[in-house]
Design a protein around this motif. Structure first.
Motif, PDB file in Angstrom:
ATOM      1  N   SER A  50       0.833  -1.193   0.000  1.00  0.00           N
ATOM      2  CA  SER A  50       0.000   0.000   0.000  1.00  0.00           C
ATOM      3  C   SER A  50       0.878   1.257   0.000  1.00  0.00           C
ATOM      4  O   SER A  50       1.878   1.329   0.706  1.00  0.00           O
ATOM      5  N   ASP A  51       0.477   2.247  -0.798  1.00  0.00           N
ATOM      6  CA  ASP A  51       1.236   3.501  -0.821  1.00  0.00           C
ATOM      7  C   ASP A  51       0.956   4.347   0.412  1.00  0.00           C
ATOM      8  O   ASP A  51       1.516   5.434   0.575  1.00  0.00           O
ATOM      9  N   ALA A  52       0.098   3.848   1.306  1.00  0.00           N
ATOM     10  CA  ALA A  52      -0.135   4.556   2.568  1.00  0.00           C
ATOM     11  C   ALA A  52       1.131   4.618   3.408  1.00  0.00           C
ATOM     12  O   ALA A  52       1.279   5.508   4.257  1.00  0.00           O
ATOM     13  N   SER A  53       2.053   3.692   3.177  1.00  0.00           N
ATOM     14  CA  SER A  53       3.316   3.706   3.907  1.00  0.00           C
ATOM     15  C   SER A  53       4.108   4.970   3.612  1.00  0.00           C
ATOM     16  O   SER A  53       4.727   5.551   4.503  1.00  0.00           O
ATOM     17  N   GLN A  54       4.078   5.400   2.354  1.00  0.00           N
ATOM     18  CA  GLN A  54       4.775   6.638   1.986  1.00  0.00           C
ATOM     19  C   GLN A  54       4.129   7.831   2.680  1.00  0.00           C
ATOM     20  O   GLN A  54       4.825   8.709   3.196  1.00  0.00           O
ATOM     21  N   ARG A  55       2.813   7.835   2.738  1.00  0.00           N
ATOM     22  CA  ARG A  55       2.121   8.945   3.414  1.00  0.00           C
ATOM     23  C   ARG A  55       2.404   8.934   4.909  1.00  0.00           C
ATOM     24  O   ARG A  55       2.531   9.993   5.533  1.00  0.00           O
ATOM     25  N   PHE A  56       2.507   7.739   5.488  1.00  0.00           N
ATOM     26  CA  PHE A  56       2.815   7.646   6.916  1.00  0.00           C
ATOM     27  C   PHE A  56       4.216   8.188   7.188  1.00  0.00           C
ATOM     28  O   PHE A  56       4.432   8.917   8.173  1.00  0.00           O
ATOM     29  N   LEU A  60       5.246  11.378   9.593  1.00  0.00           N
ATOM     30  CA  LEU A  60       6.244  11.336  10.665  1.00  0.00           C
ATOM     31  C   LEU A  60       7.272  12.450  10.500  1.00  0.00           C
ATOM     32  O   LEU A  60       7.730  13.032  11.494  1.00  0.00           O
ATOM     33  N   CYS A  61       7.637  12.740   9.258  1.00  0.00           N
ATOM     34  CA  CYS A  61       8.637  13.803   9.008  1.00  0.00           C
ATOM     35  C   CYS A  61       8.060  15.196   9.258  1.00  0.00           C
ATOM     36  O   CYS A  61       8.744  16.073   9.799  1.00  0.00           O
ATOM     37  N   SER A  62       6.804  15.399   8.869  1.00  0.00           N
ATOM     38  CA  SER A  62       6.205  16.733   9.014  1.00  0.00           C
ATOM     39  C   SER A  62       5.696  16.995  10.422  1.00  0.00           C
ATOM     40  O   SER A  62       5.542  18.152  10.830  1.00  0.00           O
ATOM     41  N   SER A  63       5.405  15.920  11.169  1.00  0.00           N
ATOM     42  CA  SER A  63       4.889  16.069  12.545  1.00  0.00           C
ATOM     43  C   SER A  63       5.730  15.217  13.483  1.00  0.00           C
ATOM     44  O   SER A  63       5.334  14.096  13.848  1.00  0.00           O
ATOM     45  N   PRO A  64       6.889  15.709  13.890  1.00  0.00           N
ATOM     46  CA  PRO A  64       7.814  14.903  14.703  1.00  0.00           C
ATOM     47  C   PRO A  64       7.232  14.438  16.036  1.00  0.00           C
ATOM     48  O   PRO A  64       7.721  13.456  16.607  1.00  0.00           O
ATOM     49  N   HIS A  65       6.200  15.120  16.521  1.00  0.00           N
ATOM     50  CA  HIS A  65       5.619  14.737  17.818  1.00  0.00           C
ATOM     51  C   HIS A  65       4.840  13.425  17.738  1.00  0.00           C
ATOM     52  O   HIS A  65       4.485  12.853  18.779  1.00  0.00           O
ATOM     53  N   TYR A  95       5.079  -2.204  -2.831  1.00  0.00           N
ATOM     54  CA  TYR A  95       5.272  -0.782  -3.005  1.00  0.00           C
ATOM     55  C   TYR A  95       6.240  -0.187  -1.989  1.00  0.00           C
ATOM     56  O   TYR A  95       6.775   0.891  -2.189  1.00  0.00           O
ATOM     57  N   MET A  96       6.420  -0.868  -0.883  1.00  0.00           N
ATOM     58  CA  MET A  96       7.276  -0.322   0.161  1.00  0.00           C
ATOM     59  C   MET A  96       8.667  -0.929   0.058  1.00  0.00           C
ATOM     60  O   MET A  96       8.855  -2.112   0.318  1.00  0.00           O
ATOM     61  N   SER A  97       9.614  -0.136  -0.341  1.00  0.00           N
ATOM     62  CA  SER A  97      10.981  -0.633  -0.463  1.00  0.00           C
ATOM     63  C   SER A  97      11.604  -0.805   0.910  1.00  0.00           C
ATOM     64  O   SER A  97      11.129  -0.264   1.908  1.00  0.00           O
ATOM     65  N   GLY A  98      12.671  -1.580   0.962  1.00  0.00           N
ATOM     66  CA  GLY A  98      13.394  -1.747   2.210  1.00  0.00           C
ATOM     67  C   GLY A  98      13.908  -0.426   2.740  1.00  0.00           C
ATOM     68  O   GLY A  98      13.960  -0.204   3.952  1.00  0.00           O
ATOM     69  N   ARG A  99      14.286   0.474   1.846  1.00  0.00           N
ATOM     70  CA  ARG A  99      14.801   1.777   2.275  1.00  0.00           C
ATOM     71  C   ARG A  99      13.714   2.585   2.975  1.00  0.00           C
ATOM     72  O   ARG A  99      13.954   3.192   4.021  1.00  0.00           O
ATOM     73  N   LEU A 100      12.483   2.600   2.422  1.00  0.00           N
ATOM     74  CA  LEU A 100      11.396   3.362   3.035  1.00  0.00           C
ATOM     75  C   LEU A 100      11.069   2.810   4.418  1.00  0.00           C
ATOM     76  O   LEU A 100      10.930   3.560   5.383  1.00  0.00           O
ATOM     77  N   LEU A 101      10.971   1.495   4.528  1.00  0.00           N
ATOM     78  CA  LEU A 101      10.656   0.899   5.825  1.00  0.00           C
ATOM     79  C   LEU A 101      11.770   1.140   6.831  1.00  0.00           C
ATOM     80  O   LEU A 101      11.505   1.394   8.012  1.00  0.00           O
ATOM     81  N   SER A 102      13.008   1.089   6.371  1.00  0.00           N
ATOM     82  CA  SER A 102      14.119   1.353   7.290  1.00  0.00           C
ATOM     83  C   SER A 102      14.074   2.785   7.809  1.00  0.00           C
ATOM     84  O   SER A 102      14.382   3.047   8.979  1.00  0.00           O
ATOM     85  N   LEU A 103      13.682   3.737   6.971  1.00  0.00           N
ATOM     86  CA  LEU A 103      13.578   5.135   7.400  1.00  0.00           C
ATOM     87  C   LEU A 103      12.457   5.298   8.431  1.00  0.00           C
ATOM     88  O   LEU A 103      12.588   6.047   9.401  1.00  0.00           O
ATOM     89  N   ILE A 104      11.348   4.584   8.220  1.00  0.00           N
ATOM     90  CA  ILE A 104      10.249   4.634   9.180  1.00  0.00           C
ATOM     91  C   ILE A 104      10.697   4.084  10.529  1.00  0.00           C
ATOM     92  O   ILE A 104      10.432   4.661  11.587  1.00  0.00           O
ATOM     93  N   LEU A 105      11.406   2.948  10.489  1.00  0.00           N
ATOM     94  CA  LEU A 105      11.864   2.326  11.732  1.00  0.00           C
ATOM     95  C   LEU A 105      12.841   3.223  12.488  1.00  0.00           C
ATOM     96  O   LEU A 105      12.841   3.258  13.725  1.00  0.00           O
TER      97      LEU A 105
END
Length: 404
Positions: A50-56, A60-65, A95-105
Motif C-alpha cells: 500500500s502507498d499509505a506507507s509513503q504517506r505515513f 512522521l517527518c512533518s509532525s515529529p511529535h 510498493y514499500m521498499s526496504g529503504r522506506l521501511l528502514s527510514l520509518i523504523l
C-alpha cells in the motif's frame, strides 16, 4: 471552563478503542486532541503493498511529535507473485521498499511491540512463501536489528520468515533486556538440519521471556530450548503450535526439561490423527501450577477426556478451551465417555469454565445441531454453569485463529 489535563486523559482513556470518537476528540479542543492522539497512534499497521506507507513516512517527518506516540508496529507483507518456472518471488507488487521501511523504523524510537507478518499463501506452509532475511536490503536488516536489540522492546511476533539458523534468530534478540513476549510462527532456516551452529557459551541471552509461542519448522531449534545460557525459566505462557509430529515431540521433551514446572497457561496444537498424537501429551505437562489450557484437536471429546484425566488431584486449573473443526459427537453411542468426564471434573475444584469452540470451514451452518448435541452430551456441565460454546469463523489459514 478549562479542565485539568488529568481529567481529560481519564475521559479519553474510556474511548481508547473507539477510533471515530477519538478523531472527533481531536477536533473538539487541544487538551482532548493531545490525549486522543496517544491512542490513535499507539498501534500502527503498515501494509507493504500500500502507498499509505509513503504517506505515513511523510506524516512522521512533518509532525515529529507523532513518532514517539507509536508503541506497537505491525508490518504486514502481502503475498507477492511466485514464478514457478524461475523459482523466485516477483517483488513488483511490493510498493514499500526496504529503504522506506528502514527510514520509518529509524524514526520510531519508542517501540515496545513489533510484528512482522508475511501473509504467504493461505493454503501453503513452506519456505518459498516466506520472506527471506538474507534478501532484505541491508538498511532494512540494520534497522530491524536495532529494533530487536532495543532495551525498550517488550514483545515481538514473527510470522513467515526465513533466516540462516536458530542461532541467527536468537542472536537478533540477545540484547533485548526488556523482552517478555515472543511469538515465532512459520519460521524456516536455510542451514541444513544437523548443521546448525551451537549457541556460543561466552554469549549471554538477556531476555527473560514470560510468554512464548513456537511454530518453528526445525527439530534443531529444540537444542536451544535446553541451552543453559538461554534462560526460559520465567516463561508462564507457553504455546506449542508446530503441526509436524517430529518437531512437536522434541519441543515437548525440551519443555519438560526446562519449562513445565513454571508454566501456568499452556496451548497445544494437535493436528493429524488424534490417536497417534495423544502420546505427545506427557503427564509431566500437567502440573499443579497450570491455570488454563488451550488446545486444538480434530477429536474434541476424546481430548477433553484425556486432559481431565491427566490433571493432578490438587490441580489449580481454572479454564479449559478446546478448538476444533467440530463434527458429529455420537454421544449416544459412547455415553460412558461423557459420564467419565463428568466424574473426573468433580475432582477439579478450581475449574470455572470449559469452552468448546466450533470453527466453521464451509458456508453450511450445522452449528445449531452441534450446539444442541453438546448440551445434551454434557448436560451436567451445563447445569453447573461451567460449559461455554463459541462459534468461530475460519480465516482461511492453515491454523485456526490465535495459533500463529
Amino acid at each position: 471552563m478549562d479542565l485539568p489535563q488529568e481529567l481529560v486523559d481519564t475521559i479519553v482513556d474510556i474511548l481508547h478503542d473507539d477510533t471515530p470518537s477519538l478523531r472527533a476528540c481531536c477536533l473538539a479542543a487541544r487538551p482532548f486532541g493531545i490525549s486522543a492522539r496517544k491512542h490513535i497512534f499507539k498501534k500502527i499497521e503498515i501494509l507493504s503493498s500500500s502507498d499509505a506507507s509513503q504517506r505515513f513516512y511523510e506524516l512522521l517527518c512533518s509532525s515529529p511529535h507523532i513518532a514517539p506516540l507509536v508503541e506497537d508496529l505491525c508490518i504486514v507483507s502481502v503475498l507477492e507473485r511466485w514464478h514457478e518456472t524461475s523459482g523466485f518471488r516477483d517483488p513488483s507488487g511490493d510498493y514499500m521498499s526496504g529503504r522506506l521501511l528502514s527510514l520509518i523504523l529509524l524514526l520510531l524510537t519508542e517501540l515496545i511491540r513489533i510484528s512482522i507478518i508475511e501473509t504467504g499463501d493461505v493454503n501453503q506452509s513452506c519456505a518459498k512463501f516466506s520472506r527471506s532475511w538474507r534478501r532484505m536490503e541491508l538498511p532494512l536488516q540494520s534497522a530491524l536489528a536495532n529494533v530487536f536489540s532495543s532495551p525498550r522492546l517488550e514483545a515481538v511476533h514473527l510470522c513467515g520468515l526465513v533466516l540462516d539458523s536458530p542461532c541467527h534468530l536468537l542472536s537478533l534478540f540477545s540484547e533485548a533486556t526488556a523482552l517478555k513476549e515472543m511469538s515465532l510462527s512459520r519460521l524456516y532456516f536455510t542451514q541444513d538440519e544437523g548443521r546448525h551452529e551451537p549457541w556460543p557459551e561466552s554469549r549471554l541471552w538477556c531476555p527473560k521471556l514470560q510468554s512464548l509461542l513456537l511454530n518453528v519448522f526445525s527439530t534443531d531449534f529444540c537444542q536451544y530450548l535446553v541451552n543453559p545460557h538461554i534462560d526460559l525459566t520465567h516463561v508462564r505462557t507457553l504455546t506449542l503450535a508446530t503441526p509436524l509430529p517430529k518437531q512437536r515431540k522434541k519441543m515437548v521433551q525440551a519443555t519438560k526439561l526446562r519449562l513445565s514446572r513454571g508454566v501456568e497457561h499452556l496451548g497445544f496444537y494437535l493436528a493429524y490423527n488424534f490417536e497417534t498424537r495423544i502420546s505427545d501429551l506427557s503427564p509431566d505437562l500437567f502440573t499443579t501450577n497450570l491455570r488454563s489450557i488451550h488446545f486444538f484437536s480434530p477429536s474434541i471429546v476424546k481430548l477433553l477426556g484425556v486432559l481431565v484425566k491427566r490433571c493432578p488431584h490438587d490441580s489449580r486449573l481454572e479454564y479449559i478451551t478446546l478448538d476444533s473443526f467440530a463434527g458429529v459427537l455420537h454421544y449416544k453411542k459412547v455415553p460412558e465417555l461423557y459420564t467419565a468426564i463428568d466424574a473426573i471434573v468433580d475432582r477439579l475444584p478450581a475449574l470455572k469454565t470449559i469452552e468448546l469452540r466450533w470453527i466453521m470451514r464451509d458456508p453450511s451452518d450445522a452449528f445449531p445441531q452441534w450446539e444442541a448435541d453438546v448440551y445434551a452430551a454434557f448436560s451436567s456441565l451445563m447445569r453447573r454453569g461451567i460449559l461455554r460454546i463459541t462459534k468461530l469463523q475460519w480465516q482461511g489459514s492453515l491454523y485456526p485463529l490465535g495459533w500463529e
